[in-house]
Scaffold this motif. Structure first.
Motif, PDB file in Angstrom:
ATOM      1  N   SER A  12     -12.223  23.518 -40.312  1.00  0.00           N
ATOM      2  CA  SER A  12     -11.532  24.892 -39.590  1.00  0.00           C
ATOM      3  C   SER A  12     -11.807  24.762 -38.136  1.00  0.00           C
ATOM      4  CB  SER A  12     -12.196  26.258 -40.066  1.00  0.00           C
ATOM      5  OG  SER A  12     -11.304  27.484 -39.462  1.00  0.00           O
ATOM      6  N   ILE A  13     -10.904  24.024 -37.394  1.00  0.00           N
ATOM      7  CA  ILE A  13     -11.270  23.389 -36.119  1.00  0.00           C
ATOM      8  C   ILE A  13     -10.310  24.162 -35.014  1.00  0.00           C
ATOM      9  CG2 ILE A  13     -12.134  21.220 -36.649  1.00  0.00           C
ATOM     10  CD1 ILE A  13      -9.400  19.990 -36.334  1.00  0.00           C
ATOM     11  N   HIS A  15      -8.963  27.460 -34.298  1.00  0.00           N
ATOM     12  CA  HIS A  15      -9.434  28.862 -34.201  1.00  0.00           C
ATOM     13  C   HIS A  15     -10.719  29.250 -34.939  1.00  0.00           C
ATOM     14  CE1 HIS A  15      -7.756  29.573 -30.088  1.00  0.00           C
ATOM     15  NE2 HIS A  15      -6.551  28.972 -30.628  1.00  0.00           N
ATOM     16  N   LYS A  16     -11.277  28.326 -35.942  1.00  0.00           N
ATOM     17  CA  LYS A  16     -11.824  29.039 -36.859  1.00  0.00           C
ATOM     18  C   LYS A  16     -11.236  30.013 -37.518  1.00  0.00           C
ATOM     19  CE  LYS A  16     -16.292  27.372 -35.181  1.00  0.00           C
ATOM     20  NZ  LYS A  16     -15.989  25.915 -35.798  1.00  0.00           N
ATOM     21  N   ASN A  17      -9.916  29.788 -37.999  1.00  0.00           N
ATOM     22  CA  ASN A  17      -9.211  30.764 -38.733  1.00  0.00           C
ATOM     23  C   ASN A  17      -9.515  30.544 -40.176  1.00  0.00           C
ATOM     24  OD1 ASN A  17      -7.786  31.800 -36.593  1.00  0.00           O
ATOM     25  ND2 ASN A  17      -6.309  30.202 -36.823  1.00  0.00           N
ATOM     26  N   GLY A  55      -7.021  24.359 -41.752  1.00  0.00           N
ATOM     27  CA  GLY A  55      -5.593  24.734 -41.367  1.00  0.00           C
ATOM     28  C   GLY A  55      -4.322  23.786 -41.375  1.00  0.00           C
ATOM     29  N   ILE A  56      -3.131  24.099 -41.143  1.00  0.00           N
ATOM     30  CA  ILE A  56      -2.194  23.040 -41.563  1.00  0.00           C
ATOM     31  C   ILE A  56      -1.899  22.360 -40.166  1.00  0.00           C
ATOM     32  CG2 ILE A  56       0.390  22.923 -42.155  1.00  0.00           C
ATOM     33  CD1 ILE A  56      -1.676  23.295 -44.647  1.00  0.00           C
ATOM     34  N   TYR A  57      -1.697  20.988 -40.339  1.00  0.00           N
ATOM     35  CA  TYR A  57      -1.758  20.124 -39.064  1.00  0.00           C
ATOM     36  C   TYR A  57      -0.497  19.297 -39.387  1.00  0.00           C
ATOM     37  CZ  TYR A  57      -5.842  22.204 -37.567  1.00  0.00           C
ATOM     38  OH  TYR A  57      -6.830  23.286 -37.207  1.00  0.00           O
ATOM     39  N   GLY A  59       2.272  19.742 -41.121  1.00  0.00           N
ATOM     40  CA  GLY A  59       2.711  20.079 -42.476  1.00  0.00           C
ATOM     41  C   GLY A  59       1.703  19.709 -43.477  1.00  0.00           C
ATOM     42  N   THR A  85      -4.556  28.167 -43.627  1.00  0.00           N
ATOM     43  CA  THR A  85      -3.825  29.129 -42.652  1.00  0.00           C
ATOM     44  C   THR A  85      -2.976  28.216 -42.004  1.00  0.00           C
ATOM     45  OG1 THR A  85      -5.534  28.871 -40.848  1.00  0.00           O
ATOM     46  CG2 THR A  85      -5.941  30.612 -42.636  1.00  0.00           C
ATOM     47  N   ALA A  86      -1.919  28.901 -41.436  1.00  0.00           N
ATOM     48  CA  ALA A  86      -0.778  28.310 -40.740  1.00  0.00           C
ATOM     49  C   ALA A  86      -0.022  28.989 -39.574  1.00  0.00           C
ATOM     50  CB  ALA A  86       0.028  27.514 -41.768  1.00  0.00           C
ATOM     51  N   THR A  87       0.618  28.505 -38.891  1.00  0.00           N
ATOM     52  CA  THR A  87       1.596  29.519 -38.238  1.00  0.00           C
ATOM     53  C   THR A  87       2.632  30.085 -39.162  1.00  0.00           C
ATOM     54  OG1 THR A  87       1.649  27.834 -36.364  1.00  0.00           O
ATOM     55  CG2 THR A  87       3.214  29.498 -36.123  1.00  0.00           C
ATOM     56  N   VAL A  88       3.242  29.181 -39.927  1.00  0.00           N
ATOM     57  CA  VAL A  88       4.310  29.802 -40.996  1.00  0.00           C
ATOM     58  C   VAL A  88       3.411  29.477 -42.370  1.00  0.00           C
ATOM     59  CG1 VAL A  88       6.582  29.575 -41.997  1.00  0.00           C
ATOM     60  CG2 VAL A  88       6.055  29.200 -39.551  1.00  0.00           C
ATOM     61  N   PHE A 117      -4.110  32.253 -36.170  1.00  0.00           N
ATOM     62  CA  PHE A 117      -3.522  32.240 -34.729  1.00  0.00           C
ATOM     63  C   PHE A 117      -3.720  30.667 -34.285  1.00  0.00           C
ATOM     64  CE2 PHE A 117      -5.374  32.253 -30.202  1.00  0.00           C
ATOM     65  CZ  PHE A 117      -4.099  32.785 -29.682  1.00  0.00           C
ATOM     66  N   TYR A 120      -1.523  25.928 -29.738  1.00  0.00           N
ATOM     67  CA  TYR A 120      -1.372  24.766 -29.193  1.00  0.00           C
ATOM     68  C   TYR A 120      -0.039  24.638 -28.438  1.00  0.00           C
ATOM     69  CZ  TYR A 120      -1.145  19.602 -29.871  1.00  0.00           C
ATOM     70  OH  TYR A 120      -1.360  18.460 -29.825  1.00  0.00           O
TER      71      TYR A 120
HETATM   72  C1  LIG Z   1      -2.096  20.282 -33.429  1.00  0.00           C
HETATM   73  C2  LIG Z   1      -1.717  21.359 -34.390  1.00  0.00           C
HETATM   74  C3  LIG Z   1      -0.614  21.248 -35.456  1.00  0.00           C
HETATM   75  C4  LIG Z   1      -0.120  22.346 -36.303  1.00  0.00           C
HETATM   76  N1  LIG Z   1       0.668  22.136 -37.029  1.00  0.00           N
HETATM   77  C5  LIG Z   1       1.314  23.021 -37.784  1.00  0.00           C
HETATM   78  C6  LIG Z   1       2.389  23.030 -38.801  1.00  0.00           C
HETATM   79  O1  LIG Z   1       2.872  21.805 -38.948  1.00  0.00           O
HETATM   80  N2  LIG Z   1       2.825  24.110 -39.386  1.00  0.00           N
HETATM   81  C7  LIG Z   1       2.301  25.403 -39.170  1.00  0.00           C
HETATM   82  O2  LIG Z   1       2.707  26.343 -39.944  1.00  0.00           O
HETATM   83  N3  LIG Z   1       1.127  25.524 -38.251  1.00  0.00           N
HETATM   84  C8  LIG Z   1       0.753  24.332 -37.613  1.00  0.00           C
HETATM   85  N4  LIG Z   1      -0.383  24.498 -36.583  1.00  0.00           N
HETATM   86  C9  LIG Z   1      -1.138  25.932 -36.576  1.00  0.00           C
HETATM   87  C10 LIG Z   1      -2.382  25.961 -37.570  1.00  0.00           C
HETATM   88  O3  LIG Z   1      -2.190  25.526 -38.816  1.00  0.00           O
HETATM   89  C11 LIG Z   1      -3.026  27.163 -37.316  1.00  0.00           C
HETATM   90  O4  LIG Z   1      -3.300  27.722 -36.269  1.00  0.00           O
HETATM   91  C12 LIG Z   1      -4.291  27.402 -38.447  1.00  0.00           C
HETATM   92  O5  LIG Z   1      -4.670  28.736 -38.476  1.00  0.00           O
HETATM   93  C13 LIG Z   1      -5.400  26.531 -37.729  1.00  0.00           C
HETATM   94  O6  LIG Z   1      -6.419  26.788 -38.572  1.00  0.00           O
HETATM   95  P1  LIG Z   1      -8.207  26.703 -38.134  1.00  0.00           P
HETATM   96  O7  LIG Z   1      -8.521  27.462 -36.905  1.00  0.00           O
HETATM   97  O8  LIG Z   1      -8.984  26.977 -39.354  1.00  0.00           O
HETATM   98  O9  LIG Z   1      -8.320  25.083 -37.606  1.00  0.00           O
HETATM   99  C14 LIG Z   1      -0.912  23.548 -35.933  1.00  0.00           C
HETATM  100  C15 LIG Z   1      -1.830  23.491 -35.008  1.00  0.00           C
HETATM  101  C16 LIG Z   1      -2.368  22.554 -34.132  1.00  0.00           C
HETATM  102  C17 LIG Z   1      -3.414  22.536 -33.302  1.00  0.00           C
END
Ligand SMILES: Cc1cc2nc3c(=O)[nH]c(=O)nc-3n(C[C@H](O)[C@H](O)[C@H](O)COP(=O)(O)O)c2cc1C
Length: 156
Positions: A12-13, A15-17, A55-57, A59, A85-88, A117, A120
């Motif tokens: 979880s890097i 935002h520690k979501n 988090g999702i990075y 896809g 967790t993810a944006t979508v 949250f 980026y």
């Molecule tokens: C470099 C980067 C790529 C990301 N790619 C996606 C994505 O492909 N789809 C999506 O829904 N969210 C994407 N996100 C949003 C993260 O998945 C979301 O903010 C997640 O809650 C981060 O979790 P964490 O705080 O535990 O790391 C991305 C965020 C970053 C910073």
């Protein structure tokens, strides 16, 4: 002998979501929450259930989670669940990890995803970030309900 403990591995890097979700699930399953770098593959047989989340990075789950699963030997009678967790938040983003876990012999018994949250790149400047305040109390409550289902499924 196969152990009967649960473990949660979470990266979880941004935002520690996702760690918020991991901790809620961990409390209910009485499972330690660790980062992939602290996972001792040689002790994997202590666990009958392992949750993998990040988090999702771009896809998929974070590469530290995917790299860890890559290193695990083929398992027998081992259950897993996937969270993110993810944006979508869509389960489709679990596909890469799901396929890897199935190839490693895990039975994947559940999925959980919710909004996280994200500020980026341009989203920071245009909107001040997306999904402000997520995961929120409702998300955490849903994670709790998810964990209860997993817990109850282990009783039988
Ligand atoms: C470099 C980067 C790529 C990301 N790619 C996606 C994505 O492909 N789809 C999506 O829904 N969210 C994407 N996100 C949003 C993260 O998945 C979301 O903010 C997640 O809650 C981060 O979790 P964490 O705080 O535990 O790391 C991305 C965020 C970053 C910073």
């Amino acid at each position: 002998m196969e152990g009967s403990k649960a473990l949660i591995v979470c990266t979880s890097i941004h935002h520690k979501n996702t760690i918020k979700i991991a901790n809620v699930i961990g409390n209910i399953l009485v499972a330690e929450v660790i980062e992939p770098k602290d996972f001792s593959i040689e002790n994997i047989d202590e666990y009958d259930l392992i949750g993998f989340g990040s988090g999702i990075y771009d896809g998929a789950h974070h590469k530290s989670i995917l790299n860890l699963v890559n290193k695990i030997n083929k398992q027998v009678d081992k259950k897993a669940f996937i969270f993110s967790t993810a944006t979508v938040p869509v389960e489709n983003f679990h596909k890469t990890l799901y396929k890897m876990l199935v190839e490693k012999g895990f039975e994947v018994i559940g999925h959980f995803c919710c909004k996280g949250f994200m500020d980026y790149h341009f989203t920071k400047y245009i909107f001040g970030g997306l999904n402000k305040g997520r995961p929120n109390d409702t998300d955490l409550k849903k994670a709790e309900e998810f964990a209860m289902k997993i817990k109850n499924s282990r009783k039988g």
